[in-house]
Motif scaffolding. Structure first.
Motif, PDB file in Angstrom:
ATOM      1  N   THR A  15      30.465  10.158  -8.246  1.00 61.54           N
ATOM      2  CA  THR A  15      29.910   9.228  -7.266  1.00 61.54           C
ATOM      3  C   THR A  15      29.838   7.811  -7.802  1.00 61.54           C
ATOM      4  OG1 THR A  15      28.598  11.040  -6.342  1.00 61.54           O
ATOM      5  CG2 THR A  15      27.956   8.795  -5.752  1.00 61.54           C
ATOM      6  N   SER A  16      29.432   7.651  -9.050  1.00 61.35           N
ATOM      7  CA  SER A  16      29.277   6.315  -9.622  1.00 61.35           C
ATOM      8  C   SER A  16      29.584   6.352 -11.108  1.00 61.35           C
ATOM      9  CB  SER A  16      27.857   5.784  -9.381  1.00 61.35           C
ATOM     10  OG  SER A  16      26.905   6.633 -10.020  1.00 61.35           O
ATOM     11  N   ILE A  17      29.877   5.186 -11.663  1.00 60.14           N
ATOM     12  CA  ILE A  17      30.136   5.024 -13.095  1.00 60.14           C
ATOM     13  C   ILE A  17      28.994   4.194 -13.676  1.00 60.14           C
ATOM     14  CG2 ILE A  17      31.661   3.978 -14.813  1.00 60.14           C
ATOM     15  CD1 ILE A  17      34.004   4.766 -13.085  1.00 60.14           C
ATOM     16  N   LYS A  18      28.349   4.736 -14.683  1.00 55.62           N
ATOM     17  CA  LYS A  18      27.188   4.089 -15.278  1.00 55.62           C
ATOM     18  C   LYS A  18      27.491   3.643 -16.699  1.00 55.62           C
ATOM     19  CE  LYS A  18      26.099   7.564 -13.571  1.00 55.62           C
ATOM     20  NZ  LYS A  18      26.810   8.478 -12.612  1.00 55.62           N
ATOM     21  N   GLN A  28      14.022   3.286 -33.040  1.00 56.78           N
ATOM     22  CA  GLN A  28      13.670   3.045 -31.643  1.00 56.78           C
ATOM     23  C   GLN A  28      14.902   2.587 -30.878  1.00 56.78           C
ATOM     24  OE1 GLN A  28      10.498   3.713 -30.854  1.00 56.78           O
ATOM     25  NE2 GLN A  28      10.687   3.342 -28.665  1.00 56.78           N
ATOM     26  N   VAL A  29      15.106   3.132 -29.685  1.00 52.47           N
ATOM     27  CA  VAL A  29      16.222   2.762 -28.812  1.00 52.47           C
ATOM     28  C   VAL A  29      15.677   1.962 -27.642  1.00 52.47           C
ATOM     29  CG1 VAL A  29      18.080   3.605 -27.337  1.00 52.47           C
ATOM     30  CG2 VAL A  29      17.584   4.769 -29.486  1.00 52.47           C
ATOM     31  N   ASN A  30      16.170   0.758 -27.469  1.00 52.14           N
ATOM     32  CA  ASN A  30      15.741  -0.115 -26.375  1.00 52.14           C
ATOM     33  C   ASN A  30      16.941  -0.453 -25.485  1.00 52.14           C
ATOM     34  OD1 ASN A  30      13.054  -0.350 -27.444  1.00 52.14           O
ATOM     35  ND2 ASN A  30      13.844  -1.823 -28.935  1.00 52.14           N
ATOM     36  N   ILE A  31      16.767  -0.251 -24.184  1.00 48.48           N
ATOM     37  CA  ILE A  31      17.825  -0.555 -23.218  1.00 48.48           C
ATOM     38  C   ILE A  31      17.826  -2.057 -22.962  1.00 48.48           C
ATOM     39  CG2 ILE A  31      18.781  -0.020 -20.961  1.00 48.48           C
ATOM     40  CD1 ILE A  31      18.599   2.392 -22.803  1.00 48.48           C
ATOM     41  N   ILE A  32      18.995  -2.677 -23.117  1.00 46.81           N
ATOM     42  CA  ILE A  32      19.082  -4.128 -22.903  1.00 46.81           C
ATOM     43  C   ILE A  32      20.051  -4.490 -21.780  1.00 46.81           C
ATOM     44  CG2 ILE A  32      18.494  -4.638 -25.289  1.00 46.81           C
ATOM     45  CD1 ILE A  32      21.433  -5.122 -25.859  1.00 46.81           C
ATOM     46  N   GLY A  33      20.759  -3.527 -21.227  1.00 45.50           N
ATOM     47  CA  GLY A  33      21.685  -3.835 -20.147  1.00 45.50           C
ATOM     48  C   GLY A  33      22.192  -2.575 -19.474  1.00 45.50           C
ATOM     49  N   VAL A  34      22.413  -2.664 -18.154  1.00 46.63           N
ATOM     50  CA  VAL A  34      22.870  -1.516 -17.371  1.00 46.63           C
ATOM     51  C   VAL A  34      23.931  -1.987 -16.383  1.00 46.63           C
ATOM     52  CG1 VAL A  34      22.211   0.344 -15.794  1.00 46.63           C
ATOM     53  CG2 VAL A  34      20.613  -0.410 -17.552  1.00 46.63           C
ATOM     54  N   GLY A  35      24.971  -1.166 -16.219  1.00 49.69           N
ATOM     55  CA  GLY A  35      25.982  -1.416 -15.204  1.00 49.69           C
ATOM     56  C   GLY A  35      26.180  -0.178 -14.359  1.00 49.69           C
ATOM     57  N   ASN A  36      26.372  -0.356 -13.064  1.00 53.60           N
ATOM     58  CA  ASN A  36      26.527   0.776 -12.148  1.00 53.60           C
ATOM     59  C   ASN A  36      27.502   0.372 -11.048  1.00 53.60           C
ATOM     60  OD1 ASN A  36      26.285   3.152 -10.767  1.00 53.60           O
ATOM     61  ND2 ASN A  36      24.166   2.851 -10.109  1.00 53.60           N
ATOM     62  N   ALA A  37      28.610   1.085 -10.945  1.00 54.07           N
ATOM     63  CA  ALA A  37      29.629   0.777  -9.949  1.00 54.07           C
ATOM     64  C   ALA A  37      30.043   2.060  -9.238  1.00 54.07           C
ATOM     65  CB  ALA A  37      30.848   0.116 -10.594  1.00 54.07           C
ATOM     66  N   LYS A  38      30.441   1.921  -8.001  1.00 50.92           N
ATOM     67  CA  LYS A  38      30.881   3.077  -7.221  1.00 50.92           C
ATOM     68  C   LYS A  38      32.201   3.600  -7.786  1.00 50.92           C
ATOM     69  CE  LYS A  38      32.088   4.511  -2.513  1.00 50.92           C
ATOM     70  NZ  LYS A  38      31.241   5.722  -2.612  1.00 50.92           N
ATOM     71  N   SER A  39      32.279   4.917  -7.910  1.00 55.63           N
ATOM     72  CA  SER A  39      33.470   5.537  -8.486  1.00 55.63           C
ATOM     73  C   SER A  39      34.615   5.550  -7.479  1.00 55.63           C
ATOM     74  CB  SER A  39      33.168   6.971  -8.922  1.00 55.63           C
ATOM     75  OG  SER A  39      32.323   6.997 -10.034  1.00 55.63           O
ATOM     76  N   ARG A  40      35.779   5.292  -8.010  1.00 57.52           N
ATOM     77  CA  ARG A  40      37.013   5.401  -7.243  1.00 57.52           C
ATOM     78  C   ARG A  40      38.033   6.115  -8.117  1.00 57.52           C
ATOM     79  NH1 ARG A  40      38.135  -0.732  -5.399  1.00 57.52           N
ATOM     80  NH2 ARG A  40      40.055   0.259  -4.650  1.00 57.52           N
ATOM     81  N   GLY A  41      38.704   7.088  -7.544  1.00 59.68           N
ATOM     82  CA  GLY A  41      39.727   7.798  -8.290  1.00 59.68           C
ATOM     83  C   GLY A  41      39.258   9.072  -8.953  1.00 59.68           C
ATOM     84  N   ASP A  51      44.437   4.362 -12.156  1.00 62.26           N
ATOM     85  CA  ASP A  51      44.282   2.937 -11.859  1.00 62.26           C
ATOM     86  C   ASP A  51      42.977   2.661 -11.117  1.00 62.26           C
ATOM     87  OD1 ASP A  51      46.673   2.336 -13.088  1.00 62.26           O
ATOM     88  OD2 ASP A  51      47.855   2.521 -11.243  1.00 62.26           O
ATOM     89  N   GLU A  52      42.634   3.483 -10.143  1.00 67.82           N
ATOM     90  CA  GLU A  52      41.382   3.291  -9.413  1.00 67.82           C
ATOM     91  C   GLU A  52      40.177   3.489 -10.331  1.00 67.82           C
ATOM     92  OE1 GLU A  52      40.772   2.330  -6.434  1.00 67.82           O
ATOM     93  OE2 GLU A  52      42.741   2.341  -5.498  1.00 67.82           O
ATOM     94  N   THR A  53      40.263   4.472 -11.215  1.00 69.61           N
ATOM     95  CA  THR A  53      39.160   4.710 -12.143  1.00 69.61           C
ATOM     96  C   THR A  53      38.999   3.549 -13.111  1.00 69.61           C
ATOM     97  OG1 THR A  53      39.582   7.094 -11.974  1.00 69.61           O
ATOM     98  CG2 THR A  53      38.209   6.336 -13.811  1.00 69.61           C
ATOM     99  N   VAL A  54      40.116   2.994 -13.583  1.00 71.80           N
ATOM    100  CA  VAL A  54      40.063   1.843 -14.486  1.00 71.80           C
ATOM    101  C   VAL A  54      39.366   0.671 -13.810  1.00 71.80           C
ATOM    102  CG1 VAL A  54      41.473   0.101 -15.649  1.00 71.80           C
ATOM    103  CG2 VAL A  54      42.055   2.525 -15.850  1.00 71.80           C
ATOM    104  N   TYR A  55      39.655   0.446 -12.553  1.00 72.36           N
ATOM    105  CA  TYR A  55      39.018  -0.650 -11.819  1.00 72.36           C
ATOM    106  C   TYR A  55      37.508  -0.446 -11.746  1.00 72.36           C
ATOM    107  CZ  TYR A  55      37.749  -3.659  -7.893  1.00 72.36           C
ATOM    108  OH  TYR A  55      37.141  -4.599  -7.091  1.00 72.36           O
ATOM    109  N   SER A  56      37.071   0.774 -11.480  1.00 72.41           N
ATOM    110  CA  SER A  56      35.630   1.058 -11.402  1.00 72.41           C
ATOM    111  C   SER A  56      34.965   0.888 -12.755  1.00 72.41           C
ATOM    112  CB  SER A  56      35.414   2.479 -10.869  1.00 72.41           C
ATOM    113  OG  SER A  56      35.966   2.644  -9.579  1.00 72.41           O
ATOM    114  N   ILE A  57      35.642   1.316 -13.815  1.00 72.36           N
ATOM    115  CA  ILE A  57      35.081   1.146 -15.158  1.00 72.36           C
ATOM    116  C   ILE A  57      34.907  -0.322 -15.488  1.00 72.36           C
ATOM    117  CG2 ILE A  57      35.553   1.470 -17.622  1.00 72.36           C
ATOM    118  CD1 ILE A  57      36.896   4.119 -16.917  1.00 72.36           C
ATOM    119  N   GLN A  58      35.902  -1.129 -15.181  1.00 72.37           N
ATOM    120  CA  GLN A  58      35.825  -2.560 -15.468  1.00 72.37           C
ATOM    121  C   GLN A  58      34.685  -3.224 -14.703  1.00 72.37           C
ATOM    122  OE1 GLN A  58      39.839  -3.693 -14.464  1.00 72.37           O
ATOM    123  NE2 GLN A  58      40.570  -3.481 -16.585  1.00 72.37           N
ATOM    124  N   GLN A  59      34.443  -2.796 -13.475  1.00 69.83           N
ATOM    125  CA  GLN A  59      33.321  -3.342 -12.712  1.00 69.83           C
ATOM    126  C   GLN A  59      31.985  -3.012 -13.376  1.00 69.83           C
ATOM    127  OE1 GLN A  59      33.943  -1.895  -8.628  1.00 69.83           O
ATOM    128  NE2 GLN A  59      34.289  -4.022  -8.019  1.00 69.83           N
TER     129      GLN A  59
END
Length: 491
Positions: A15-18, A28-41, A51-59
């Protein structure tokens, strides 16, 4: 002040790429950034269009870079549990150093020895998990570095997966301009954050409800022991709603999130909501119970399939019970419905990090925690996998002696690695005598006898030798020559 270590996880879901960027410092592990894009491919957790998956990963990567203010080059990638195989493996080597002290090189060599086994051509090694080292027969050793020994053995678990899935993941990540530092099996990563140490030790089942599939994994003794995948997930609920209510997938997903509930008996037939349907200008009214019955039917089928499989391996009564997570588990009523099929020992895990309090981020956070928490031995094991799988890197280790799994190595002598054994300086070879039968002493004496083997031998004058009565003489006679010959064996 120490510089924090940066970890970046990439969760390629149906469904999505995180993408999660975290810094690790002082345990200690601290979250400093998050990315979430809709999955394609992707379909059912498997990449079907590179190719569609690569585009979603880059987003997703671009979003994470913007929020974390870092440039992402290396990522930790999760591998789905589709058709995973977990096998026991064994490696054994001779300690290479002259002092017999076990070093990182020896640990690396014994891990490589454990991985040298026949793997079907359609499968590929994902990771190796060390369980126990044995030094000269002493068992139960977790980290043998610094110990003294002659023979080092390793018992480990080898995790392999379909080569097609792993190749497609690698290809997509590389085309997106990233480098894979580590492959992590998703259930093992989830266990790091969703389970307590006692639950990982005594046995717990993780039910990861994704969009394209649902997996049930047994975690016992801090390791993944079994995994089952049902090719149904949250997207199938959306498709059922779309098909039955004759509406688009976008509308079906919105309706599921806003009005959906997993237990139909807890809903009302008097509460309505509008639904835009295909072929009608005006929306139709649908009551909440009707929608809940559609959702419950699909989820009940998923839970029944999972329960039947776990019942076949006698895993329904583990002390830790069941832990639900994943995007589809966030639907209201899923926990109550799961308890009807698995019993009361079922709980829902939701991450506690600010801005990520949704089960959809469990796998991505778990991969960061898993990589940051690896001890020295497991880091060496993963490093061995990197060196063995990348043709651009120099492996730098000699091939160790390997015993196959079918051999009984209990009473067999250890053969040291050829390139590791210490060697003495080379010396000129000494020509050994050839034993040939001779008819009499005179003929043998005329050939030179044993005197030819003695480097300091000086021939006696012809007159001093009595050929008529060849008897042993003292000094430079026959006895001294024989003694000189035997001394050549101890030079």
């Amino acid at each position: 002040m120490r510089t924090p270590e940066i970890f970046v996880s990439l969760d390629i879901g149906t469904t999505s790429i995180k993408v999660v960027v975290a810094e690790h410092m002082n345990g200690q592990v601290n979250i400093i950034g998050v990315g979430n894009a809709k999955s394609r491919g992707l379909s059912r957790g498997v990449i079907v269009d590179i190719d569609e998956t690569v585009y979603s990963i880059q987003q997703a990567i671009a979003q994470a870079e913007q929020k974390a203010q870092v440039k992402i080059n290396d990522v930790i990638v999760g591998v789905p549990s589709n058709k995973l195989m977990i096998d026991n493996c064994h490696g054994m080597i001779a300690v290479s150093s002259d002092t017999r002290e076990i070093t990182e090189k020896d640990v690396n060599n014994v891990i490589m020895a454990a991985k040298v086994r026949s793997v079907p051509p359609e499968r590929e090694i994902i990771s190796i998990i060390p369980e126990e080292f044995i030094v000269d027969g002493f068992t139960g050793i977790r980290d043998p570095q610094g110990m003294i020994g002659v023979r080092l053995e390793l018992y480990a678990r080898l995790i392999t997966g379909p080569k097609t899935i792993i190749h497609n993941i690698r290809r997509c990540v590389e085309k997106a301009g990233l480098n894979i530092t580590e492959l992590v099996v998703q259930p093992q990563a989830i266990a790091e954050v969703a389970l307590t140490p006692d639950e990982r030790e005594f046995g717990t089942i993780i039910v990861d409800m994704g969009g394209g599939q649902t997996s049930a994994s047994i975690i016992y003794d801090n390791q993944l022991k079994y995994s089952f995948v049902d090719q149904e997930g949250g997207d199938f609920v959306t498709k059922d709603i779309s098909l039955i209510l004759n509406t688009s997938l976008e509308n079906a997903e919105r309706i599921k999130r806003e009005f959906g509930y997993a237990v139909s008996r807890q809903t009302s037939e008097e509460e309505y909501f509008p639904v835009e349907t295909v072929g009608r200008k005006e929306p139709v009214r649908v009551d909440e119970r009707y929608l809940s019955e559609i959702i419950e039917a699909r989820l009940a089928q998923i839970f029944e399939t999972v329960r039947d499989d776990l019942e076949g391996v006698d895993a329904l009564d583990l002390p830790g019970g069941f832990v639900l997570t994943g995007g589809a588990a966030s639907l209201p009523g899923v926990l109550e419905l799961a308890q009807e099929y698995f019993g009361p020992k079922v709980r829902l895990y939701i991450p506690e990090q600010m801005g990520m309090r949704n089960p959809v981020f469990t796998t991505a956070i778990g991969m960061v925690e898993y990589a940051a928490g690896l001890d020295v031995v497991h880091r060496i094991a993963q490093g061995t996998y990197q060196a063995a799988s990348s043709p651009r890197q120099d492996r730098g280790f000699e091939r160790p002696y390997q015993e196959t799994a079918s051999q009984d190595v209990t009473n067999q002598p250890m053969m040291p690695p050829r390139q590791q054994a210490p060697r003495r300086p080379a010396r000129p070879e000494r020509q050994r005598p050839v034993a040939e039968p001779v008819s009499d002493y005179d003929a043998y004496s005329n050939l030179g006898g044993y005197a030819a083997e003695e480097s300091n031998y000086v021939p006696e004058p012809e007159a001093d030798v009595n050929y008529d009565n060849p008897v042993p003489v003292v000094g430079n006679g026959i006895i001294s020559k024989i003694q000189a010959f035997f001394r050549t064996f101890f030079d």
